[in-house]
Scaffold this active site. Structure first.
Site, PDB file in Angstrom:
ATOM      1  N   ARG B 326       0.832  -1.214   0.000  1.00  0.00           N
ATOM      2  CA  ARG B 326       0.000   0.000   0.000  1.00  0.00           C
ATOM      3  C   ARG B 326       0.871   1.271   0.000  1.00  0.00           C
ATOM      4  NH1 ARG B 326      -5.526   1.703   0.730  1.00  0.00           N
ATOM      5  NH2 ARG B 326      -6.327  -0.396   0.678  1.00  0.00           N
ATOM      6  N   PHE B 360      -2.269   1.981   6.825  1.00  0.00           N
ATOM      7  CA  PHE B 360      -1.752   0.694   6.369  1.00  0.00           C
ATOM      8  C   PHE B 360      -0.664   0.834   5.309  1.00  0.00           C
ATOM      9  CE2 PHE B 360      -2.409  -3.677   4.568  1.00  0.00           C
ATOM     10  CZ  PHE B 360      -2.479  -4.390   5.738  1.00  0.00           C
ATOM     11  N   THR B 457      -6.424  -4.541  -0.594  1.00  0.00           N
ATOM     12  CA  THR B 457      -5.714  -4.924  -1.812  1.00  0.00           C
ATOM     13  C   THR B 457      -5.588  -6.438  -1.918  1.00  0.00           C
ATOM     14  OG1 THR B 457      -3.616  -4.591  -0.698  1.00  0.00           O
ATOM     15  CG2 THR B 457      -4.476  -2.754  -1.989  1.00  0.00           C
ATOM     16  N   GLU B 727      -9.556   5.669   7.487  1.00  0.00           N
ATOM     17  CA  GLU B 727      -8.133   5.941   7.358  1.00  0.00           C
ATOM     18  C   GLU B 727      -7.774   7.258   6.677  1.00  0.00           C
ATOM     19  OE1 GLU B 727      -7.914   1.982   5.515  1.00  0.00           O
ATOM     20  OE2 GLU B 727      -6.047   1.747   6.610  1.00  0.00           O
TER      21      GLU B 727
END
Lengths: 496, 777
Positions: B326, B360, B457, B727
C-alpha cells in the site's frame, strides 16, 4: 507504636465504608474494580499518564465546603483515600438523568471508543465543581484535561462539551452540606496503622509520631502523593511491605507566608500550594501549569519532587534559583540545608536513614530580581522535561549584579551553572560578548546525557539558547515574539 | 430470490436514519461507565490470570530457561512454554510460520514472549514473570533497515510499481533533486490494551472474548494453537477501546495464550497486557527510510519520481507485505507522474513485528511524495500549493502507475475549495511579512491533498456477511462481521437496517460480533467496515422486507412492489399496519423473519505479478491546510490553525464522519510531531509507556480547527453513495509536516535541501535549522 485506628474509612455513594483489610500497596483502582466492582473506571497505563482511571476525591476545603480533585486511581494507594469521598463515573447520573458533564459529552459526540471517557468525565467533573465561568475558557479546559489521553476524537468535541457544561454553576447534588458533614465525621485526629510491624500502611496524624515511626522503621517507604512510588508498585513490582503516608500530618500539609518567603510543608500538594507558588512569578506559574497534570498535581507534592532526588524534577531548579532551603528532620533533630546542596549525585541525596524532608523555605524574588523559566519537552502538556531551565537575574541599572542559573535534565541532579553565572555577573544587558562567554561556559558546567527524551547535543544547544532567550527577554523583548506558550506581561520586564 | 437495491436511495420510504447525525449507539454507556470491555465482563468463579515473560535479548538462542522460581512464586498455578502447545506454535496471520506464540528456542526481538505465567491473580502472575532466569546465546541483531539491508535480511522479495522510465526521465529533467527521508513508526496507543478472556467449554471447545478487529482470525488462530477444528472455537467482541489496526492481527497472540492457559488448567483464563508489555510486545506502524529522486520540468511538472522505501518489518512477516504494497500504491498520492517508480524493500529486523495501523502503509507513501514536492517547490522557488495543484491528476492525466483510471478525481475541486475557505493566499502573504520581521518565531503554512484507495488490496477480503432477525414484536436483532472499535460502524449499519424496515433506530438491537453468527469474516480494517457490512446487513434486511411485503400484499390485497415501510408502519394500498403487528402476523403465517446477507465488492481485481489492475473500488479524497509556528531557539512547535475539506461521498452520518476526520487528523499529527519511538543499541524499546511516548493532548489541537465535508456523492455504488472514512483523514496531517518544512525553508537558501525527517520533534526541527544555518556559514 500506639495505633489509634486500624481501618481506613472512605465515603462512597453517601455511605461510610470502613476497610480494615488491605495490602499497603493496594491501589485505589484495584480496590474500585476488583472489590467495589466499580468497573466504569478503567486502567489505561497504570502509571498515571493516560487518565483513564481518573476518579474524584472529595475533601473538606477548610471553608465548610467540599473540594473535588481528580486523581489517577491507578497509582493512588487505597490507604491515601482515608477520610475522603471517592466519586466514580457510575455515581454521577441520577435514576434517569445524566450528569450535565455526561450529557454534554453525549450531545457533542465526545466519545468514540469510550475507554478514556470515564476518566474525562471525572476530570471534567472536578473542573465543573471548581470553575467559575471566567475560569472555564478553552485554555482552562485544556489544562483540566491535560492528564487525559484520547486517541479517537482529537479532543475537539470533548473541549466543546466541557465549555458548554461548565459555563453554568455546579448544580448536581455533589459537595453538599450533608457531604461536608459526613466528611467532617471521618476527619478524626487519630493516627492510622493498618497491618503489623512487618507489613503495614501507616498514616501518622502528628509530625512527632511520624518522626518516631520513621526512626523505628527507617526502611519503610515514605509516601506523599505516590505519583512516583505508585510506579514502583505497578511497574517495577517492588516488594514494598511498610508504607508511611504523610498525607495526614497536619504540620506537613501547610503553607505559611512570612512576607518575604513561603514555608511549604513537605507533603503539601501542588494543588494546595498552587496559589502561593504561582504568585511568585508568571514563569513559575507556567512551569507548574505544565508540571504533570491536574491528577498529578492533586496528589504530587513539592516535598516529594525534592525528596525523590530525580534529575528531571521540574521544581528543584526553580526553587534553587530562588535560594530555597529545606529543613530535614530525624527524630527530634532538625537541620537546614540549602536545596542545591541536598542533591549530591544521581540517586544520592543528603538525607540519612530515618530522616525526612519537613519543609521548604522559599524566598520570594526581590524587586530587582527577574525570573525566567522554560520547560522543554516533546509535548507541551504533561511531559517530563528534556531540559528545565531556571534563571534569576538581579538587575540594577541595566547591569546583571547577580545571576543564578539552574537546570534540570542536564546532569544527574538538578544543578547550578556556576561558570555561566560567573560570566554573567556584572555584565550589562546589552553586553553580547559577555552573553557569549556565558553560553560557552555552559559547556564546562554540564555534560548531559543522551536518552529517549533528547540527545546530549540537543540538551546543550537548548540550554544555551534558553539562556539567550532569557537574556533577550529581560532586555526588553515581548514574550509574544520569543515564546510559543506561556506569554507573560511585558511590563513585568525591566523594572530597573 | 432476486431483488435490486438502489445503492443511492431507498424506494420503500424516505431515509430517516441514514444521512442523519445520529450519535454513537454507546455514547450514554461510555459516559456513565456502563459500556463493557473485555476486562469489565464478569468472570466465572475460578478465573485465572495470565502474564507474559519476554526475551531479555534481541536475538539469539535460548541457552537456558530456568522457570523454577517462577513456578514457586505465590499464587502461580502453572507456567507455559512452547512445549505446552498442543497444536501449531504459530500465530502468523498469513500462514508464514514465523510468528511463534511462545519463543521456539530462538528469540528474535527484545521482549518477545518466551513463557506465560498462569496465576490466581493478575498481580501474582505479573510478579512471577520477573523471577525467570533466561540465558540467551547472543547473535548479532539487525535493529535498523540499513543493517538488515546490508545483511540481506528480508521477509519477502522486493516489490515495485513502475511506470515509464523513471531513471532516464530523471536524467533528462532540467531540475533534478535527491535526498532521503526518515519516516518514524507509530504506536497505536489504543486506550484499552490487548485483552482476552478464554472460557473452556464442553467437548474441549473454547469460547474466547477478545478485544480484536478480526474475530475470525482469532477463532482460527486459537483452533490452530489448540489443535482443534475451527468450529470448536467461538470468538466474540462487543467493542474495543480503540483498535487503529493494532488489533487486526496482533490480538491473536493474547487470545491464544489465554486459550492455551484455559486448555491446560481447565479453568477460565484472562490475559490483559500491562501497557508496557503491550507497547513492547505488539507491532506498530512501519518506520521507513525513503531514498528519493525527482526530476521536474521548467514548468514545474513532475517528469520522474523514483522512491525506494526501506521498511522495517520487524522479526516476522505478519501483514507487512500488504502494508508495504500500500505504500507503493500511494506513492503517487493525488499526482500524475508520467515516469514513476515506487520500490519497496521489506526488511526483517530483530524488533517487534510491525503491523497494520490506520492508513496501512499509505501514509508513508503519501508523506514521501509530499516531502519530495516540498523540496522541489523550495528548489524551484515555487509556491508549494501551485506546484501541487499543477501536478494533480486531471483530464488525460488520469491513470495511476498501476493502471487504474482515477475515474472519480475530485482532488482539484477539493484543493480549490480549501484554497478559498482557508484564505490561503492572504495568509501566506501575512506569514511572509511576519517572518521578515520575527527572528525567533517563524511561521509556515501548507496545503496537502489526500487520495486514498478504498478496498483491501488482498481482494478476497472484500466480503462481508450479516444476520438479521425480526422478532414477533417487531424488534430487530442486527449482527454482522464488522467490529466496533469506536469508529461508529455499528450505528451506521443500524441506521441502514432501520431505514430498510422503515422503523425507528432504537428498534434495532446492536449485538456483539461473534463467529457463531457470521462466519469467515474479514477484519474490520481498510476503512471498509461500513462499505462491506452495511451492504451485507441491508441485503439481509431487504430479504426479510421482501418476504414481509409479499405477505402484506397477500394478506391485505395489494401489490408486493407497492408495499411501503415507513414510520414504523407498513402501507399496503390504503391500509396501514404497524410493523410490529405485521411481524407477528407473518410469524403466525409461518413466514421466515430471519435472513443472512452477503456482499462482495464488485469490479475490483489486482494482478500483483504484473503490477496492474483495479485494486480499489474507488478513492476517497481530502485536503488540509495547516499553519504552524516554530521556535528557532528550541525547535518547539505549535500548530495554530487547520482547515480541512474532506470527501466522505454522501455522508451516512455526518457526526460520526466528522469525528473520524478530526480524530484521524490529530492522530496523524501526533505521528508526524511528538510521537517518537526510540530503541536503544540493545534493541530495547525505550518509549514503552505514555510517560515516554507522547501522543497529542488537548492543547496540541489547533485553536482554530475547521472541518468541512466536501459536498458530493460516491460515483461508485457504495452504500447510499457514502465513502469510507476511517483511514484517509489521518494523512491530512502531512500538511502539518509540510507547514513545518515551510517555516524552516524560509531560513534556507533555495539551492539547499531541508533536512526535516519525521517525526518533527523539537529536536528534529532544531537539528534541521542548525544544519541549514551551519551550511550557510
Amino acid at each position: 507504636m500506639q495505633a489509634d485506628r486500624d481501618a481506613i474509612r472512605i465515603l462512597r455513594r453517601g455511605k461510610t465504608v470502613e476497610i480494615p483489610d488491605f495490602s499497603p500497596t493496594e491501589t485505589l483502582l484495584d480496590y474500585l474494580r476488583l472489590r467495589d466492582h466499580a468497573i466504569g473506571t478503567k486502567e489505561g497505563c497504570a502509571e498515571g499518564d493516560c487518565g483513564a482511571c481518573t476518579v474524584a476525591i472529595g475533601r473538606l476545603d477548610g471553608n465548610g465546603g467540599v473540594v473535588y480533585r481528580p486523581v489517577n486511581a491507578c497509582i493512588h494507594l487505597l490507604g491515601m483515600a482515608d477520610g475522603a469521598e471517592v466519586v466514580t463515573v457510575e455515581d454521577l447520573a441520577t435514576d434517569d438523568r445524566l450528569h450535565p458533564i455526561q450529557q454534554a459529552m453525549v450531545d457533542h459526540d465526545a466519545s468514540q471508543c469510550g475507554f478514556c471517557t470515564p476518566g474525562f468525565v471525572m476530570a471534567l467533573f472536578a473542573l465543573y465543581h471548581r470553575s467559575s465561568p471566567e475560569e472555564s475558557g478553552r485554555a482552562a479546559v485544556n489544562d483540566a484535561i491535560a492528564g487525559n489521553l484520547c486517541r479517537c476524537t482529537g479532543y475537539k468535541p470533548i473541549v466543546a462539551a466541557a465549555l458548554e457544561a461548565c459555563k453554568a454553576p455546579a448544580l448536581d447534588g455533589f459537595g453538599t452540606i450533608e457531604t461536608a458533614r459526613k466528611l467532617a465525621g471521618l476527619d478524626d485526629d487519630k493516627s492510622l496503622f493498618v497491618g503489623d510491624e512487618t507489613r503495614f500502611f501507616a498514616a501518622p496524624a502528628t509530625i512527632d509520631e511520624l518522626a518516631s515511626l520513621y526512626v523505628l522503621h527507617p526502611d519503610a517507604t515514605l509516601v506523599a502523593g505516590a505519583t512516583d512510588v505508585g510506579l514502583w508498585i505497578t511497574k517495577q513490582m517492588r516488594p514494598i511491605e511498610r508504607v508511611i503516608h504523610l498525607g495526614r500530618v497536619a504540620a506537613l500539609n501547610s503553607i505559611a507566608d512570612t512576607g518575604d518567603a513561603l514555608v511549604i510543608g513537605a507533603a503539601t500538594t501542588y494543588a494546595e500550594a498552587w496559589d502561593a507558588l504561582t504568585a511568585l512569578d508568571p514563569d513559575i506559574a507556567e512551569v507548574l501549569r505544565r508540571l504533570g497534570s491536574p491528577q498529578v498535581r492533586a496528589a504530587g507534592t513539592v516535598g516529594g519532587n525534592i525528596a525523590n532526588g530525580s534529575p528531571i524534577g521540574d521544581t528543584p531548579p526553580l526553587l534553587i534559583v530562588l535560594g530555597s532551603e529545606i529543613t530535614l528532620r530525624r527524630g527530634a533533630q532538625t537541620r537546614v540545608v540549602p536545596l542545591q546542596d541536598f542533591f549530591i549525585d544521581y540517586g544520592k541525596q543528603d538525607r540519612g536513614p530515618g530522616e525526612f524532608v519537613e519543609s521548604i523555605h522559599v524566598p520570594k524574588p526581590g524587586p530587582h530580581t527577574q525570573i525566567r523559566a522554560y520547560k522543554i519537552s516533546k509535548r507541551f502538556d504533561q511531559d517530563i522535561s528534556a531540559v528545565l531551565a531556571a534563571f534569576a537575574f538581579d538587575i540594577v541599572a541595566g547591569e546583571i549584579r547577580d545571576a543564578r542559573v539552574a537546570f534540570g535534565g542536564m546532569a544527574g541532579i538538578p544543578k547550578r551553572a556556576g561558570s555561566a553565572e560567573a560570566a554573567l555577573r556584572g555584565a550589562g544587558l546589552r553586553d553580547f560578548d559577555r552573553w557569549t562567554e556565558a553560553f560557552d561556559a555552559l559547556v564546562s558546567d554540564f555534560t548531559p546525557m543522551s536518552d529517549h527524551r533528547a540527545s546530549a547535543g540537543y540538551r546543550l544547544q537548548v540550554a544555551r539558547n534558553l539562556l539567550y532567550k532569557a537574556l533577550v527577554e529581560v532586555s526588553g523583548a515581548e514574550t509574544g515574539t520569543t515564546r510559543l506558550v506561556g506569554y507573560r506581561e511585558h511590563d513585568d520586564a525591566l523594572r530597573t | 430470490m432476486l431483488f435490486e437495491l438502489d445503492p443511492f436511495d431507498n424506494p420503500t420510504g424516505e431515509l430517516r436514519s441514514v444521512r442523519k447525525a445520529v450519535r454513537h449507539d454507546s455514547a450514554e454507556k461510555h459516559v456513565s461507565g456502563s459500556a463493557l470491555y473485555v476486562d469489565d465482563v464478569g468472570t466465572p468463579a475460578g478465573t485465572l490470570h495470565v502474564a507474559v515473560g519476554g526475551s531479555p535479548k534481541a536475538r539469539g538462542r535460548i541457552a537456558r530457561l530456568d522457570l523454577d522460581a517462577v513456578r514457586a512464586a505465590p499464587g502461580v498455578v502453572t507456567v507455559l512454554t512452547a512445549s505446552d502447545i498442543p497444536g501449531h506454535n504459530d500465530v502468523s496471520p498469513v500462514g508464514a510460520g514465523d510468528d511463534p506464540l511462545l519463543a521456539d528456542g530462538q528469540v528474535r526481538f527484545h521482549g518477545q514472549p518466551v513463557f506465560a505465567v498462569v496465576a490466581e491473580t493478575r498481580d501474582a502472575a505479573r510478579g512471577a514473570t520477573r523471577r525467570a532466569r533466561i540465558e540467551i546465546e547472543d547473535t548479532e541483531a539487525h535493529l535498523t533497515v540499513e543493517t538488515a539491508e546490508a545483511a540481506g535480511s528480508h521477509i519477502s522479495p522486493d516489490f515495485e510499481i513502475v511506470r515509464g522510465d523513471p531513471v532516464e526521465a530523471f536524467g533528462g529533467a532540467p531540475h533534478r533533486l535527491s535526498g532521503t527521508l526518515a519516516i518514524g513508526g507509530q504506536e497505536h496507543f489504543y486506550l484499552e490494551g490487548q485483552a482476552a478472556l478464554a472460557i473452556p467449554q464442553e467437548d474441549g471447545d473454547m469460547y474466547v472474548l477478545s478485544s480484536t478487529q478480526h474475530p475470525s482470525e482469532v477463532q482460527k488462530a486459537v483452533a490452530d494453537v489448540l489443535g482443534i477444528a475451527i468450529n470448536a472455537v467461538t470468538s466474540e467482541v462487543r467493542r474495543m477501546g480503540g483498535g487503529f489496526g493494532g488489533k487486526e492481527s496482533q490480538a491473536g497472540q493474547w487470545a491464544c495464550l489465554a486459550a492455551l492457559a484455559a486448555r491446560v488448567t481447565g479453568r477460565p483464563c484472562k490475559l490483559r497486557l500491562d501497557r508496557d508489555d503491550d507497547m513492547i510486545m505488539t507491532g506498530k506502524r512501519h518506520d521507513m527510510l525513503a531514498r528519493w529522486r525527482v526530476g521536474l520540468g521548467d514548468d514545474g511538472l513532475l517528469r520522474a519520481v523514483d522512491i525506494t522505501f526501506l521498511a522495517r518489518c520487524g522479526f516476522s512477516t505478519d501483514l507487512s507485505d500488504s502494508v508495504v504494497d500500500r505504500t507503493a500504491f500511494h506513492t503517487d498520492n493525488a499526482y500524475f507522474v508520467p515516469n514513476i517508480a515506487a520500490r519497496t524493500k521489506r526488511l526483517r529486523t530483530n524488533t517487534v513485528s510491525n503491523t497494520a495501523f490506520r492508513g496501512f502503509g499509505g501514509p508513508q507513501g503519501i508523506l514521501a511524495i509530499e516531502h519530495v514536492l516540498d523540496q522541489a517547490a523550495h528548489a524551484l522557488g515555487l509556491d508549494p500549493f501551485d506546484l501541487r495543484t499543477r501536478n494533480l491528476y486531471g483530464p488525460d492525466r488520469d491513470v495511476t502507475p498501476y493502471g487504474m483510471t482515477v475515474f472519480d478525481n475530485i482532488a482539484p475541486d477539493v484543493m480549490a475549495k480549501l484554497e478559498e475557505v482557508s484564505d490561503y493566499r492572504n495568509r501566506r502573504q501575512t506569514i511572509a511579512e511576519h517572518n521578515s520581521t520575527a527572528p525567533l518565531l517563524r511561521r509556515g503554512i501548507a496545503i496537502t491533498p489526500v487520495k486514498f484507495g478504498i478496498s483491501f488490496t488482498a481482494t478476497h477480503l472484500n466480503q462481508a456477511g450479516a444476520l438479521v432477525h425480526v422478532y414477533t414484536d417487531g424488534s430487530v436483532h442486527l449482527n454482522h462481521g464488522g467490529t466496533e472499535m469506536g469508529q461508529g460502524l455499528f450505528i451506521k449499519v443500524a441506521q441502514v437496517v432501520a431505514d430498510e424496515f422503515g422503523i425507528d433506530l432504537d428498534h434495532v438491537k446492536i449485538t456483539a460480533t461473534t463467529t457463531a453468527k457470521v462466519p469467515n469474516t474479514a477484519p474490520t480494517a481498510a476503512s471498509s467496515g461500513t462499505d462491506l457490512n452495511a451492504m451485507a446487513a441491508r441485503v439481509a434486511a431487504a430479504r426479510i422486507r421482501e418476504r414481509l411485503a409479499a405477505f402484506a400484499a397477500e394478506t391485505y390485497d395489494g401489490a408486493a412492489e407497492d408495499v411501503r415501510f415507513h414510520d414504523n408502519q407498513v402501507i399496503v394500498g390504503n391500509r396501514s399496519v404497524a410493523f410490529s403487528d405485521l411481524a407477528r402476523q407473518a410469524f403466525m403465517a409461518r413466514v421466515s423473519l430471519s435472513s443472512t446477507g452477503f456482499y462482495r465488492t464488485p469490479k475490483i481485481h489486482w494482478d500483483r505479478k504484473k503490477g496492474e489492475g483495479r485494486p480499489f473500488f474507488y478513492f476517497a479524497y481530502g485536503a488540509a491546510c495547516s499553519e504552524v509556528t516554530i521556535d528557532t531557539l528550541t525547535g518547539e512547535l505549535r500548530v495554530d490553525r487547520v482547515d480541512i475539506v474532506h470527501d466522505v461521498g454522501k455522508s451516512l452520518n455526518p457526526a460520526i464522519d466528522i469525528g473520524q476526520i478530526e480524530g484521524g487528523f490529530v492522530q496523524g499529527m501526533g505521528w508526524l510531531t511528538t510521537e517518537e519511538l526510540v530503541w536503544d543499541d540493545e534493541g530495547r524499546l525505550r518509549t514503552h509507556a505514555p510517560s515516554t511516548y507522547k501522543i497529542p493532548t488537548a492543547s496540541d489541537v489547533p485553536a482554530e480547527f475547521n472541518v468541512h465535508l466536501h459536498d458530493g456523492i460516491n460515483r461508485e455504488e457504495a452504500i447510499y453513495g457514502s465513502k469510507a472514512v476511517g483511514e484517509p483523514p489521518l494523512m491530512l496531517a502531512t500538511s502539518v509536516h509540510s507547514a513545518i518544512f515551510d517555516a524552516i525553508a524560509g531560513l534556507a537558501p533555495p539551492d539547499s535541501r531541508i533536512p526535516l525527517d519525521a517525526p518533527a520533534t523539537p529536536e528534529a526541527i532544531l537539528r534541521a535549522i542548525t544544519t541549514i544555518r551551519e551550511g550557510r556559514r
